[in-house]
Design a protein around this motif. Structure first.
Motif, PDB file in Angstrom:
ATOM      1  N   UNK A  41       0.853  -1.188   0.000  1.00  0.00           N
ATOM      2  CA  UNK A  41       0.000   0.000   0.000  1.00  0.00           C
ATOM      3  C   UNK A  41       0.887   1.236   0.000  1.00  0.00           C
ATOM      4  N   UNK A  42       0.408   2.277  -0.648  1.00  0.00           N
ATOM      5  CA  UNK A  42       1.157   3.528  -0.677  1.00  0.00           C
ATOM      6  C   UNK A  42       0.183   4.688  -0.656  1.00  0.00           C
ATOM      7  N   UNK A  43       0.635   5.756  -0.055  1.00  0.00           N
ATOM      8  CA  UNK A  43      -0.214   6.943   0.041  1.00  0.00           C
ATOM      9  C   UNK A  43       0.670   8.174   0.044  1.00  0.00           C
ATOM     10  N   UNK A  99      -0.954  -1.697  13.190  1.00  0.00           N
ATOM     11  CA  UNK A  99      -1.190  -0.854  12.018  1.00  0.00           C
ATOM     12  C   UNK A  99      -1.157   0.610  12.414  1.00  0.00           C
ATOM     13  N   UNK A 100      -1.379   1.468  11.445  1.00  0.00           N
ATOM     14  CA  UNK A 100      -1.261   2.909  11.681  1.00  0.00           C
ATOM     15  C   UNK A 100      -2.483   3.507  12.353  1.00  0.00           C
ATOM     16  N   UNK A 112       8.128   6.417  10.909  1.00  0.00           N
ATOM     17  CA  UNK A 112       6.846   5.720  11.032  1.00  0.00           C
ATOM     18  C   UNK A 112       6.601   5.251  12.458  1.00  0.00           C
ATOM     19  N   UNK A 113       7.629   4.658  13.067  1.00  0.00           N
ATOM     20  CA  UNK A 113       7.492   4.122  14.421  1.00  0.00           C
ATOM     21  C   UNK A 113       7.320   5.251  15.432  1.00  0.00           C
ATOM     22  N   UNK A 114       8.124   6.304  15.294  1.00  0.00           N
ATOM     23  CA  UNK A 114       8.048   7.444  16.206  1.00  0.00           C
ATOM     24  C   UNK A 114       6.641   8.040  16.188  1.00  0.00           C
ATOM     25  N   UNK A 129       8.224  11.152   4.745  1.00  0.00           N
ATOM     26  CA  UNK A 129       7.393  12.354   4.736  1.00  0.00           C
ATOM     27  C   UNK A 129       6.560  12.478   3.479  1.00  0.00           C
ATOM     28  N   UNK A 130       7.132  12.069   2.340  1.00  0.00           N
ATOM     29  CA  UNK A 130       6.415  12.178   1.067  1.00  0.00           C
ATOM     30  C   UNK A 130       5.445  11.022   0.850  1.00  0.00           C
ATOM     31  N   UNK A 131       5.767   9.841   1.387  1.00  0.00           N
ATOM     32  CA  UNK A 131       4.929   8.650   1.228  1.00  0.00           C
ATOM     33  C   UNK A 131       4.654   8.035   2.589  1.00  0.00           C
ATOM     34  N   UNK A 132       3.920   8.735   3.457  1.00  0.00           N
ATOM     35  CA  UNK A 132       3.724   8.248   4.832  1.00  0.00           C
ATOM     36  C   UNK A 132       2.957   6.942   4.909  1.00  0.00           C
ATOM     37  N   UNK A 133       2.163   6.626   3.887  1.00  0.00           N
ATOM     38  CA  UNK A 133       1.378   5.394   3.917  1.00  0.00           C
ATOM     39  C   UNK A 133       2.029   4.243   3.189  1.00  0.00           C
ATOM     40  N   UNK A 134       3.306   4.380   2.801  1.00  0.00           N
ATOM     41  CA  UNK A 134       4.000   3.309   2.074  1.00  0.00           C
ATOM     42  C   UNK A 134       4.234   2.131   3.016  1.00  0.00           C
TER      43      UNK A 134
END
Length: 435
Positions: free
Chosen positions: A2-4, A423-424, A350-352, A296-301
């Motif tokens: 998945x990417x966003x 998950x996020x 992502x983890x932070x 930062x550019x692809x936070x949902x990758x």
């Protein structure tokens, strides 16, 4: 997979946010200043004493109190707010560094005075780190945290590249102490600039307006009780507990060996040397910065969930470690390290962000202090263990063993824990509804 993409309008809104602009500006100023002291202080001790034991003592006086008191610092942050605690530490550090700079400038600084000031700086950092890492969720909307963390961490990584270069030039131009105390103007100037950076960043911090937290009687509990409740909160949250334990394993298996073995590799392998070490460390830093920018550019990758992505990234990092001990040219090490940096930098952001969203605001200082303690407390132990292991195993064996153990840890976490399901989404809604 998945990417966003980050919505350009959302990114523009982040940079238009008054709080973020002030926090970003202050962070950039302070981070650059920190690099001046990180270079100037060890150089000062070596010029003053020529004794590596004295240098080790100074570094220990900064690092040990930070690790010991950081959980207390997290509890204090949750009681008084990250802004108030961070502001106090900035003023304290301004005074401490101004005293250091003045002592160098006047040629009146003694080794015991450096020890005392280093100890004070270490204690202060035990409070500044949890306040600095927990302030964003109090100042920004939850949807902005991923992009904001990417920018902030990217600034930190960039400062680690530019800061030492600028500090080195300054010290070389205005006096590095090689001619005695009267020739240490560059060291004094570097320390004075860091003191100034704390004053400027304190002013920018004063412009930030944090959201008010709801009344919480537990906030006024005794500090030790507050520390224990913070640890218990992490332990009682199954996902947080599992991930914190797993990250502890990562710190031991990757960061410790990397800290010790990479310099040994560059020093002991024909055809490498200091220049190769600089290239490999620089490649890792550049890769980390690139990974943070991509986040930062692809936070949902993601490949599946966040947890699955973390485990897969660590498996790849472990496999990249295996051949590192057998390199024969600097470019080989640089290539491996840049790939490790890209994966690590992306997952750090992502983890932070996940931790900041997961934890209730009233617990954020303590949870982030425990998060930082895992790495600050375990890294010296892991580094010492790696140094001891190099007495009985070869460099290729150390790198390959560390890499394969990391792969094994990720596989075991995949099979035996619930990390894959992380998950996020903000499970428990710690920040849901906060605007």
């Amino acid at each position: 997979m998945t990417t966003k993409k980050t919505d350009p309008a959302a990114r523009a809104a982040l940079f238009q946010d008054r709080n973020f602009r002030w926090l970003m500006t202050g962070s950039a100023i302070s981070l650059m200043g920190d690099q001046f002291t990180l270079l100037a202080l060890p150089w000062l001790v070596l010029r003053l004493t020529g004794d590596t034991v004295a240098l080790g003592t100074v570094l220990a006086l900064v690092g040990i109190p930070r690790a010991v008191f950081i959980l207390v610092g997290g509890a204090v942050v949750d009681r008084f707010s990250p802004q108030r605690v961070l502001m106090l530490t900035k003023h304290v550090n301004l005074v401490l560094l101004a005293l250091l700079a003045l002592g160098v400038w006047q040629g009146a600084l003694t080794l015991p005075a450096i020890y005392a000031l280093s100890l004070a700086l270490g204690i202060s950092s035990a409070f500044s780190i949890p306040s600095g890492t927990s302030i964003l969720p109090h100042a920004l909307a939850p949807a902005q945290l991923g992009a904001a963390n990417s920018v902030m961490m990217g600034l930190r990584q960039l400062s680690m590249f530019l800061g030492p270069l600028a500090a080195g030039v300054l010290i070389a131009l205005f006096g590095d102490g090689s001619g005695g105390a009267q020739d240490a103007g560059g060291i004094a100037a570097a320390l004075a600039l860091d003191a100034l950076s704390f004053g400027l960043s304190a002013w920018t911090l004063a412009q930030v307006k944090l959201r008010a937290l709801p009344a919480d009687p537990a906030r006024h509990a005794p500090i030790w009780t507050s520390v224990v409740s913070g640890v218990r909160h992490v332990w009682d949250d199954a996902q947080l507990r599992t991930l914190y334990i797993y990250w502890g394993a990562v710190a031991v298996l990757v960061l410790g060996p990397l800290h010790i073995a990479l310099p040994v590799l560059a020093e002991s392998r024909p055809g490498l040397g200091a220049q190769a070490l600089g290239l490999m460390v620089g490649a890792h830093g550049a890769g980390t910065l690139l990974g943070m920018v991509i986040s930062g550019l692809r936070p949902g990758l993601r490949i599946g969930t966040l947890g699955t992505s973390v485990l897969l990234a660590d498996i790849v990092i472990g496999l990249l470690f295996v051949p590192l001990g057998g390199i024969t040219a600097a470019w080989q090490g640089a290539l491996l390290m840049v790939l490790v940096g890209v994966l690590g930098g992306f997952m750090q952001v992502s983890v932070f962000t996940w931790v900041q969203k997961r934890v209730p605001p009233a617990m954020l200082g303590r949870s982030m202090s425990l998060f930082m303690f895992i790495f600050m407390g375990l890294l010296p132990v892991a580094s010492a263990a790696a140094g001891w292991l190099l007495q009985v195993v070869s460099l290729p064996q150390l790198f390959a063993g560390a890499g394969l153990l990391l792969v094994a840890a990720a596989v075991l976490a995949w099979v035996g824990t619930a990390i894959r399901g992380v998950d996020d989404a903000v499970v428990g809604g710690s920040l849901v509804g906060r605007e």
